[in-house]
Enzyme design. Structure first.
Site, PDB file in Angstrom:
ATOM      1  N   CYS A 185      37.938  35.983  27.829  1.00  0.00           N
ATOM      2  CA  CYS A 185      38.283  37.417  27.852  1.00  0.00           C
ATOM      3  C   CYS A 185      38.588  37.766  29.302  1.00  0.00           C
ATOM      4  CB  CYS A 185      37.136  38.261  27.311  1.00  0.00           C
ATOM      5  SG  CYS A 185      36.485  37.717  25.723  1.00  0.00           S
ATOM      6  N   ALA A 187      41.170  39.412  31.232  1.00  0.00           N
ATOM      7  CA  ALA A 187      41.735  40.587  31.911  1.00  0.00           C
ATOM      8  C   ALA A 187      40.619  41.453  32.495  1.00  0.00           C
ATOM      9  CB  ALA A 187      42.585  41.392  30.935  1.00  0.00           C
ATOM     10  N   PRO A 188      40.844  42.088  33.647  1.00  0.00           N
ATOM     11  CA  PRO A 188      42.098  42.183  34.386  1.00  0.00           C
ATOM     12  C   PRO A 188      42.416  40.988  35.271  1.00  0.00           C
ATOM     13  CG  PRO A 188      40.437  43.489  35.473  1.00  0.00           C
ATOM     14  CD  PRO A 188      39.795  42.980  34.212  1.00  0.00           C
ATOM     15  N   GLY A 189      41.518  40.023  35.421  1.00  0.00           N
ATOM     16  CA  GLY A 189      41.870  38.775  36.083  1.00  0.00           C
ATOM     17  C   GLY A 189      41.151  38.453  37.372  1.00  0.00           C
ATOM     18  N   LYS A 191      37.996  37.587  37.884  1.00  0.00           N
ATOM     19  CA  LYS A 191      37.176  36.382  37.713  1.00  0.00           C
ATOM     20  C   LYS A 191      38.061  35.156  37.525  1.00  0.00           C
ATOM     21  CE  LYS A 191      33.427  38.987  35.509  1.00  0.00           C
ATOM     22  NZ  LYS A 191      34.210  40.253  35.388  1.00  0.00           N
ATOM     23  N   ASP A 293      33.109  36.363  29.240  1.00  0.00           N
ATOM     24  CA  ASP A 293      32.774  37.668  29.806  1.00  0.00           C
ATOM     25  C   ASP A 293      33.219  38.702  28.770  1.00  0.00           C
ATOM     26  OD1 ASP A 293      31.887  39.353  31.946  1.00  0.00           O
ATOM     27  OD2 ASP A 293      33.977  39.804  32.380  1.00  0.00           O
ATOM     28  N   CYS A 346      28.760  43.612  31.304  1.00  0.00           N
ATOM     29  CA  CYS A 346      28.403  44.659  32.265  1.00  0.00           C
ATOM     30  C   CYS A 346      27.546  45.698  31.562  1.00  0.00           C
ATOM     31  CB  CYS A 346      29.640  45.282  32.893  1.00  0.00           C
ATOM     32  SG  CYS A 346      30.861  45.898  31.730  1.00  0.00           S
TER      33      CYS A 346
END
Length: 857
Positions: A185, A187-189, A191, A293, A346
C-alpha cells in the site's frame, strides 16, 4: 544533485500518512474534506476519542495526560535527506553550514529562536524537524532562505518532506541490496523511496569499481553481482488510480531502474509469474521483504488531520480490521520462508494493530509458522512502548429513530455476547456494531509455548519524541503456511454460534463497562483512579456521506483464496529470492489473460542486437560489458521512436512474463536517451541526447564524449548562461570545458565533475549532459534545476539566467525592423531555437518567449 543535478519529475509531494476515510477500500484519502473552518478553528476535543484512550488500558493516568496534551498540539515539520548516501550527506552539510548558523543567531521577543534539529532516533543526521512557530518563520529572512532551499531540493529529489513516524517502517524491514521487496500500500511513496534507496545501496561506487576491473566488494550482505549493480527489485503498489499517480511522481525522482509500480488491490495482489523452470512447472515470485503499511483510521495523525477530532468513532477501526487482516494474510502468502514482513499503521487502536497481528498468526498456524521479531535493536534511539497483550474494545450502540448513542467497553468476546443477550431481552431495538468479531479481542493461549509475544510490537506515542502516533510489528515467516478463508466481515455467524453454545444468556458482568449519563459530560479530566462515564447521549457528528462510504467499504470485502499449502522447492533461476509455489486455487489471485489496453503504458523490450542501440552505445563509447538487452520503449509496436528506457534484469523478467496476464504495470524504467529531432540530424552520427535522469547509469562505462569540468567558475558560467558561444575558430569564455569541446563533433557528451577539496572544489561528484552545437554549447539542465544548483553550490537566491538564443532572436527582430540583418542570421537563430526547444522538452519558458520572436521575424 547526485543524479546530474536533478532526479526528474516535478516538486515532490509531502510525505506522511493519509488516513482511511471511505471510498475505495485501499484508498486512505477517499473521503472529501468539505470543511470551511481553518485548522486553528477546529476544536481539538472529542469525548469518545478521549474516553477510549484514557480507559482502554494503554497508559497510566499521568502518562496519558502527557500523551493527550501532545496529541492536541501542532506537529513539527520534518524532512529527510534522500538519494544515495554520499549525495544525502553532501546536501546535509550544505544545509548545516549555511542555514543553521543564520537561524541560530536570531532571537524573537528577546528569546533565541530554536533552529531545526536532527531527530536522534535516526542515524547520520539525515532526518530533521523544526518546531518553530509560523509567526516567527514568516517574519525573518533566514527562514525565507531556508524555505527556498527546501523547496528547491525537494523539487530536485534531494529532500523529502515526510512525517517522522512515517520513516520508521523501512528501517525495521532490514533491507539489503539485492533483495526483492514489495510495498503493498505504497502511496504517496515516501516509504517506497526509502526502500528503493536501501535496495540500491551504494551501487554507484561499486559500479565504478567494476567498470575499472576492480572487485565490487560484496561482503556486507548485499548482492552487487551484476557488475556492481544491485540485483534487487522494489515493487510499489497502490490500488487507487490517483494515489498510484502520486506514487509514480514520488519515486520517479529517484531514477532507480530496479523499480516497478503496480495498481492492484493489496488484499488480492496477484501472483507474479516467472519463466517456467527446467522441470516444466510454473514458478511464482516470492519476496524477501514486504511492507504492509495498511489503510487505517489514522487516529495517530490527529496533530495534522483535523478530521480525527471531529469524526473519530470506534467503528472506524472495527470496520477496517477485516481488510487489514486480509492484506496481512496476502502478504504472508507471498513472503518467502525466512523472509520478513513489516505491518504498520498510523493508528493507536489495538483493533487495527495487535488484534490483526494475533489473528493473522493464529490463522497461519501459530508461532511455529510465523513469529513476531524482537526489533529492539532497530533504531535503538527511538523512544517506544511495547505492544499490548490486553486491551478493551469500544463500541457505540444506537436506538433507531433517536439521538441516543451509548458507548461500551468490552474486555472479551464473551462479555460482548452476554451484553448482546442482555439487550435483546431488555432493549431489543438497540443496535450494536456487526464488526466486533472474536478475533478483535486479546488472544488466549493454551500454553506458554503457543503464546504470541505481542509485547514485541512497537508503539510510538506522540509525547515520546514529539511525533504522531504509530504502530509497527515485524513478522518472520518460519515455515510454509496454510491460511484459512475469511467468509464474512460481520459477526452474524459468530454470534449465532455463541448463542447455540449457551441456552441462557447471562447478564453482562465486569467485562462490559457502561454508566448512564443524563447531563452533558464534563470537560474536566477525571482524577486518577476514577472511571469517566462511558454511556452518554451524543450528537451525531458523522457526515452522512462519509458514513455511507465507510459502511459500504466495510461490508463489501472480498474473500481470501481458498486454503493452499505452500511448497518450499527452490526455483532454478538467476535470483536466489524466488521460490516455487503452486498456482493460486481461486480466481482472485489469478489474472485473466488480456492484452494491454490503450489506456495503459506499454513496455516493450528491444533486442540485444538492435542496430540503433548498438549505434548509440558506440557513439558514446559504452563498454561491451554494459547490458544491451535491458532497454525498452513505451509503444505497443516496440519501435525506437523518441525515448529509450533502461531497467534492471529482474524488472525485465517480470514485465515480460506478466504484461499480458492482466498485471497493471503503471511505471518502470529510467529515461536514458532521447531522440534529438532537428532538421540537420542526418549530419550527426547519433542524433540522441543523454538524459539527465539516466546519465549516471551509463557514464561509468563510457570512454568517449567525456569532458572534465574542474573549476567552479566554469560550472557557474555554464549554469548561468544558456548557449554560451563556442565557435570552432575563435575565442570562448567557458574555460577548460570549451577547450575540450572545440574539436569535438556535434552531439551530446558527458560533463564529469569530481569531488574535490578547497575553495574552488566541489563538495560532491556530478555528471551532467551537454550538447555541442556548431557555434555554442549548452548544459541540458532545465531552468528550475539550474536555479537549484546555483542556490546549492553558489548560494545565489534569485539568479538571472541568460538565454543567448532568445537574445539573438530579439536582436535579429530588431535588425529586421530597421531594415537590416542577414537571412543567414535569421536561419541560424531559428535552428538554434529549434534545438533549444528540443533540449527543454518543448518548454516555452526555457527560451523565454524567443519562439514567438523568431516567428515574427
Amino acid at each position: 544533485m547526485g543524479r546530474g543535478g536533478s532526479r526528474g519529475g516535478g516538486r515532490g509531494g509531502r510525505g506522511g500518512r493519509k488516513p482511511f476515510r471511505g471510498g475505495n477500500k485501499n484508498n486512505r484519502s477517499g473521503g472529501r474534506d468539505n470543511r470551511t473552518e481553518s485548522w486553528l478553528d477546529q476544536p481539538r476535543k472529542n469525548e469518545l476519542f478521549e474516553s477510549y484512550y484514557r480507559m482502554g488500558g494503554f497508559l497510566d493516568e499521568a502518562e496519558f495526560e502527557q500523551m493527550w496534551k501532545s496529541l492536541a498540539s501542532d506537529l513539527p515539520n520534518s524532512f529527510r535527506f534522500t538519494g544515495t548516501k554520499s549525495d544525502a550527506l553532501a546536501v546535509r552539510e550544505i544545509f548545516k553550514e549555511r542555514y543553521i548558523p543564520a537561524i541560530t543567531a536570531m532571537d524573537f521577543e528577546g528569546q533565541p529562536v530554536e533552529p531545526p534539529k536532527a531527530v536522534e532516533a535516526f542515524p547520520d543526521e539525515l532526518v530533521w524537524d523544526m518546531k518553530t512557530h509560523k509567526k516567527i518563520v514568516r517574519r525573518h529572512a533566514p527562514f525565507a532562505d531556508f524555505q527556498k532551499f527546501l523547496v528547491a531540493e525537494a523539487a530536485s529529489g534531494n529532500i523529502s518532506r515526510q512525517e517522522v513516524v512515517s520513516m520508521i517502517p523501512p528501517h525495521f524491514l532490514d533491507v539489503k541490496p539485492g533483495m526483492v521487496v514489495l510495498d503493498m500500500c505504497a502511496a504517496p511513496g515516501s516509504k517506497s523511496a526509502q526502500l528503493a534507496e536501501m535496495i540500491h545501496g551504494d551501487e554507484e561506487e561499486r559500479v565504478k569499481k567494476a567498470a575499472n576491473n576492480e572487485s565490487p566488494n560484496t561482503d556486507d550482505g548485499g548482492d552487487y553481482s551484476d557488475d556492481g549493480r544491485s540485483t534487487g527489485l522494489l515493487i510499489a503498489n497502490d490500488t487507487d488510480y490517483k494515489r498510484a499517480g502520486m506514487l509514480v511522481h514520488q519515486v520517479k525522482r529517484l531514477n532507480f531502474p530496479n523499480l516497478i509500480v503496480t495498481q492492484h488491490d493489496a488484499s488480492i495482489f496477484p501472483s507474479i509469474e516467472l519463466p517456467t523452470g527446467k522441470n516444466g512447472r510454473k514458478q511464482y515470485l516470492k519476496f524477501d521483504r514486504i511492507l504492509a503499511d495498511v489503510p487505517c483510521s489514522g487516529d495517530g495523525t490527529a496533530r495534522k488531520n483535523p478530521n480525527v477530532w471531529g469524526k473519530w468513532t470506534p467503528k472506524d477501526g472495527l470496520g477496517l480490521h477485516n481488510l487489514q487482516l486480509r492484506i496481512l494474510f496476502r502478504g504472508l502468502q507471498m513472503l518467502k520462508k525466512g523472509g520478513r514482513l513489516v505491518y504498520s499503521t498510523c493508528s493507536m487502536n489495538p483493533t487495527e494493530n495487535e488484534s490483526v497481528i494475533a489473528a493473522a498468526i493464529q490463522a497461519c498456524g501459530g508461532v511455529s509458522k510465523v513469529q513476531l521479531v524482537d526489533c529492539s535493536d532497530y533504531l535503538p534511539n527511538l523512544k517506544r512502548k511495547p505492544g499490548l497483550n490486553t486491551w478493551k474494545i469500544m463500541d457505540t450502540s444506537t436506538v433507531p429513530g433517536s439521538n441516543d448513542k451509548t458507548a461500551h467497553l468490552f474486555s472479551s468476546w464473551d462479555a460482548f455476547v452476554k451484553a448482546q443477550a442482555k439487550y435483546e431481552k431488555e432493549e431489543p431495538e438497540r443496535v450494536f456494531s456487526n464488526k466486533i468479531m472474536p478475533g478483535v479481542f486479546p488472544p488466549i493461549a493454551s500454553s506458554e509455548e503457543e503464546r504470541i509475544p505481542l509485547e514485541r510490537c512497537v508503539r510510538v506515542y506522540p509525547h515520546l519524541q514529539d511525533t504522531g502516533g504509530f504502530f509497527i510489528a515485524v513478522l518472520e515467516k518460519l515455515d510454509d503456511i496454510k491460511v484459512g478463508q475469511i467468509t464474512s466481515s460481520n459477526n452474524e455467524a459468530s454470534l449465532l454460534q455463541a448463542k447455540t453454545e449457551s441456552e441462557t444468556a447471562t447478564p453482562a458482568n465486569a467485562g462490559e463497562m457502561e454508566v448512564d449519563v443524563t447531563e452533558p459530560p464534563t470537560e474536566s479530566a477525571p482524577e486518577a483512579g476514577n472511571q469517566s462515564p462511558l454511556k452518554r447521549k451524543l450528537e451525531d457528528t458523522e457526515d452522512a456521506e462519509a458514513e455511507a462510504k465507510r459502511t459500504k467499504t466495510s461490508d463489501t470485502t472480498a474473500e481470501l483464496p481458498a486454503p493452499q499449502t505452500e511448497e518450499a522447492t527452490p526455483v532454478e533461476a538467476t535470483s536466489t529470492t524466488i521460490t516455487s509455489a503452486p498456482p493460486p486455487t481461486k480466481e482472485v489471485t489469478k489474472l485473466k489473460s488480456e492484452q494491454q489496453s490503450q489506456s495503459k503504458e506499454h513496455f516493450e523490450y528491444l533486442a540485444a542486437d538492435d542496430p540503433n542501440i548498438a549505434a548509440i552505445l558506440d557513439f558514446f563509447g559504452i563498454s561491451s560489458r554494459f547490458p544491451r538487452d535491458r532497454f525498452m520503449v513505451k509503444n505497443k509496436e516496440g519501435l525506437l521512436l523518441n525515448k529509450l528506457y533502461y531497467t534492471s534484469a529482474l524488472a525485465k523478467t517480470i514485465i515480460s512474463a506478466n504484461k499480458h496476464r492482466g498485471m497493471k504495470f503503471i511505471h518502470c524504467g529510467v529515461i536514458t536517451f532521447v531522440a534529438h529531432k532537428i532538421k540537420d540530424k542526418d549530419l550527426m552520427r547519433a542524433p540522441w541526447r543523454l538524459q539527465n535522469e539516466g546519465i549516471r547509469i551509463v557514464e561509468p562505462w563510457a570512454n568517449k564524449r567525456i569532458v572534465n569540468c574542474t573549476s567552479k567558475a566554469t560550472l557557474h558560467k555554464l549554469l548561468i548562461e544558456m548557449f554560451p558561444k563556442l565557435p570552432r575558430d575563435g575565442s570562448h569564455d567557458i574555460g577548460e570545458v570549451g577547450d575540450q569541446l572545440k574539436d569535438m563533433e556535434i552531439g551530446c557528451c558527458f560533463v564529469r565533475i569530481e569531488q574535490s577539496a578547497g575553495e574552488d572544489g566541489f563538495p560532491f561528484r556530478m555528471v551532467l549532459p551537454l550538447w555541442r552545437h556548431p557555434g555554442s554549447a549548452n548544459l541540458m539542465v532545465d531552468k528550475d534545476d539550474r536555479k537549484a544548483m546555483l542556490l546549492r553550490l553558489f548560494n545565489e537566491k534569485d539568479p538571472d539566467i541568460k538565454n543567448h538564443v532568445a537574445d539573438k532572436a530579439k536582436a535579429v527582430e530588431a535588425a529586421k525592423a530597421n531594415g537590416g540583418g542577414e537571412e543567414m542570421e535569421v536561419e541560424e537563430a531559428e535552428r538554434e531555437l529549434e534545438e533549444a526547444k528540443e533540449e527543454e522538452g518543448g518548454d516555452a519558458d526555457a527560451v523565454a518567449g524567443a519562439v514567438e520572436d523568431v516567428q515574427e521575424v
